[in-house]
Structures are given as structure tokens and as C-alpha cells.
Design a protein around this motif. Structure first.
Motif, PDB file in Angstrom:
ATOM      1  N   UNK A 188       0.855  -1.192   0.000  1.00 49.55           N
ATOM      2  CA  UNK A 188       0.000   0.000   0.000  1.00 49.55           C
ATOM      3  C   UNK A 188       0.887   1.237   0.000  1.00 49.55           C
ATOM      4  N   UNK A 189       0.683   2.102  -0.960  1.00 52.82           N
ATOM      5  CA  UNK A 189       1.556   3.262  -1.136  1.00 52.82           C
ATOM      6  C   UNK A 189       1.103   4.444  -0.269  1.00 52.82           C
ATOM      7  N   UNK A 190       1.998   5.418  -0.128  1.00 53.82           N
ATOM      8  CA  UNK A 190       1.665   6.644   0.599  1.00 53.82           C
ATOM      9  C   UNK A 190       0.501   7.353  -0.100  1.00 53.82           C
ATOM     10  N   UNK A 191       0.496   7.342  -1.424  1.00 58.77           N
ATOM     11  CA  UNK A 191      -0.581   7.986  -2.169  1.00 58.77           C
ATOM     12  C   UNK A 191      -1.924   7.328  -1.883  1.00 58.77           C
ATOM     13  N   UNK A 192      -1.935   5.999  -1.752  1.00 56.33           N
ATOM     14  CA  UNK A 192      -3.188   5.300  -1.432  1.00 56.33           C
ATOM     15  C   UNK A 192      -3.669   5.666  -0.033  1.00 56.33           C
ATOM     16  N   UNK A 193      -2.744   5.779   0.899  1.00 53.37           N
ATOM     17  CA  UNK A 193      -3.111   6.191   2.257  1.00 53.37           C
ATOM     18  C   UNK A 193      -3.675   7.610   2.236  1.00 53.37           C
ATOM     19  N   UNK A 194      -3.015   8.496   1.518  1.00 48.89           N
ATOM     20  CA  UNK A 194      -3.496   9.884   1.426  1.00 48.89           C
ATOM     21  C   UNK A 194      -4.868   9.945   0.774  1.00 48.89           C
ATOM     22  N   UNK A 195      -5.108   9.125  -0.248  1.00 46.49           N
ATOM     23  CA  UNK A 195      -6.417   9.120  -0.917  1.00 46.49           C
ATOM     24  C   UNK A 195      -7.533   8.721   0.042  1.00 46.49           C
TER      25      UNK A 195
END
Length: 274
Positions: free
Chosen positions: A58-65
């Protein structure tokens, strides 16, 4: 800049849920979280969960989304923007973490409204995963608070520091908003001429209701974002009216004292209203 300092909690105050639970549930890690929670402190569990997210790709971008989709009452942002436009000094004291709060506030376009954010450290490390650490390092020492504060954060100590850094000469007035048991300690430390806004039927409300006389500040409850906005704007207006009245009274007194004693005919005073 007005003489009003407004201190917000974050989870279930600015946003309408718990940010940790929201992220875990949305990413599908609820079962693992529930297994780990009895075995270690909350902050340690969340740091471990971030490691699990990273190991599962799970990427940082997915967490931010996911954080960008967090629920918030539609009147909260207007309330914050209105208070900021009136010159109030807005601050956050939260047991969430800096990564969540900054990510969400930037997405909502209101991070510039706040002069200070106090929360657990949260950042992306060199390996590309989020680290979450406690505000107070409970592995080295405890803040030793007798109130129901979590071991990683005593908001009362933070409020003490904020009040100490605000000069008495500036005549600052405080409004504190929160919902959780951790918001009880700072509510006890807010002074008599200030205001506490506990969320109704949440832990801080229940604690205050057991003995309201322990709270020196005036208590004004709220139930949702709409009532938060209404109560907050009324309190800001009340403070501004009171401070303007003091200014007018002082102005009148100064002008009266400066009137020569040999003048026998009364003259209308020129009162400055703003």
C-alpha cells in the motif's frame, strides 16, 4: 488579529470520525488491528499497522487518498474559515498524528488557517512508510497526570504551555473544543474568562457533567458541525462585543480625565467605536 485563541481537537471535532479507525477499516485491516490492540499501546499499534500497509504494497498515495475521503460535517470548514477571517488565532491539539492532520487539512484547503498543530509525530521515513511516534515518550517517562489522559499525550500540559506563551498583556481569551476523555484535562485548565465547548454525549461531556463546578471556564456544548458553527460564532461575537465595550469605556475615561478642570460647559465626547 483579534484577542481570541481557539484550540480544536481533531478527531470527532474537526473531522467526524476517528482517523485511525477510518484508515484501518477503509484499507481492510480491521481484524489485524483488533488482534494487536490488546498487546501494545495505541501509538505502537498504529506504527505497526503502517509497517503492515507498507509490506502489503500500500503506497503513501493510497493512504493519502483514503484520508482525503474522511467524513467531515459540511459546516466545519465555513466555521474555521469564518473564525480565521475574523482574526482569531486557531490551533490544534490532537491525539491523532501530524501526517494525518496535515494531509487532511491541505486537502480541505484550510491548513493555512492554523498557526500551530500539536499532535503525535507522524512522517514518511526513508523506506517510504509512515512512522507514528508518541508525543510524550511513555517508554522513558510518564507525564503523571491524574486525569484520564492517554500515556502518550497530556493535552493539559500543552494548553498550559500555550497559555504561558501568550502574554497577559495581550489579554487573550481562549475557546477550547473537544470530544474525548483526553479533552477533559485541558478543559480543567482553561481559565474563568474563557470558554469550553465539549461535544454533547461524548466522553468529555460525560466527565464534565459529573461535576461541572470543576471547570472554571464557561461551558457551551454542541452536538454536530452545524451547532459547533453556531455556538463558536456566538462566542466569538460575545468576546468581541465585551472587548469593544472595555475599549470604549477606557476611551471615555481617558477623554474625561483629559478635560481641563476650568471648563464649565459640557461637551460631547468623541468616542471611537472601532
Amino acid at each position: 488579529m483579534s484577542n481570541i485563541v481557539i484550540v480544536f481537537d481533531f478527531d470527532k471535532t474537526i473531522i467526524d470520525c476517528d482517523s485511525d479507525n477510518w484508515l484501518i477499516d477503509e484499507l481492510g485491516f480491521t481484524d489485524l488491528f483488533n488482534q494487536l490492540l490488546p498487546t501494545m499501546p495505541w501509538n505502537s499499534v498504529m506504527d505497526r499497522m503502517m509497517m503492515e500497509f507498507h509490506s502489503h504494497g500500500i503506497t503513501i498515495q493510497e493512504i493519502e487518498n483514503v484520508l482525503h475521503r474522511i467524513p467531515i460535517h459540511h459546516r466545519i470548514i465555513p466555521a474555521i474559515k469564518s473564525a480565521h477571517a475574523l482574526g482569531c488565532d486557531l490551533r490544534i491539539v490532537s491525539d491523532a498524528n501530524m501526517f494525518y492532520i496535515q494531509t487532511i487539512l491541505k486537502h480541505l484547503g484550510i491548513i493555512e488557517c492554523f498557526t500551530e498543530i500539536n499532535s503525535n509525530p507522524g512522517y514518511v521515513n526513508q523506506q517510504g512508510r509512515v512512522r507514528i511516534l508518541p508525543y510524550h515518550d511513555f517508554n522513558k517517562n510518564s507525564h503523571c497526570c491524574a486525569n484520564p489522559c492517554p500515556p502518550n499525550m497530556c493535552k493539559g500540559l500543552i494548553i498550559d504551555r500555550i497559555q504561558d506563551t501568550v502574554s497577559e498583556v495581550d489579554n487573550k481569551r481562549f475557546i477550547y473544543l473537544g470530544d474525548g476523555a483526553g479533552d477533559y484535562c485541558p478543559s480543567l485548565r482553561i481559565r474563568e474568562r474563557d470558554f469550553v465547548m465539549p461535544r454533547k454525549n461524548y466522553p468529555v461531556w460525560d466527565l464534565i457533567c459529573k461535576d461541572p463546578s470543576l471547570v472554571k471556564a464557561q461551558i457551551h456544548g454542541w452536538c454536530d458541525g452545524e451547532e459547533l458553527e453556531q455556538v463558536l460564532m456566538k462566542l466569538i461575537n460575545k468576546i468581541m462585543i465585551e472587548e469593544n465595550a472595555k475599549f470604549i469605556s477606557s476611551d471615555c475615561k481617558l477623554q474625561t480625565l483629559s478635560t481641563p478642570v476650568f471648563e464649565t460647559l459640557p461637551k460631547p465626547l468623541s468616542v471611537r467605536l472601532s
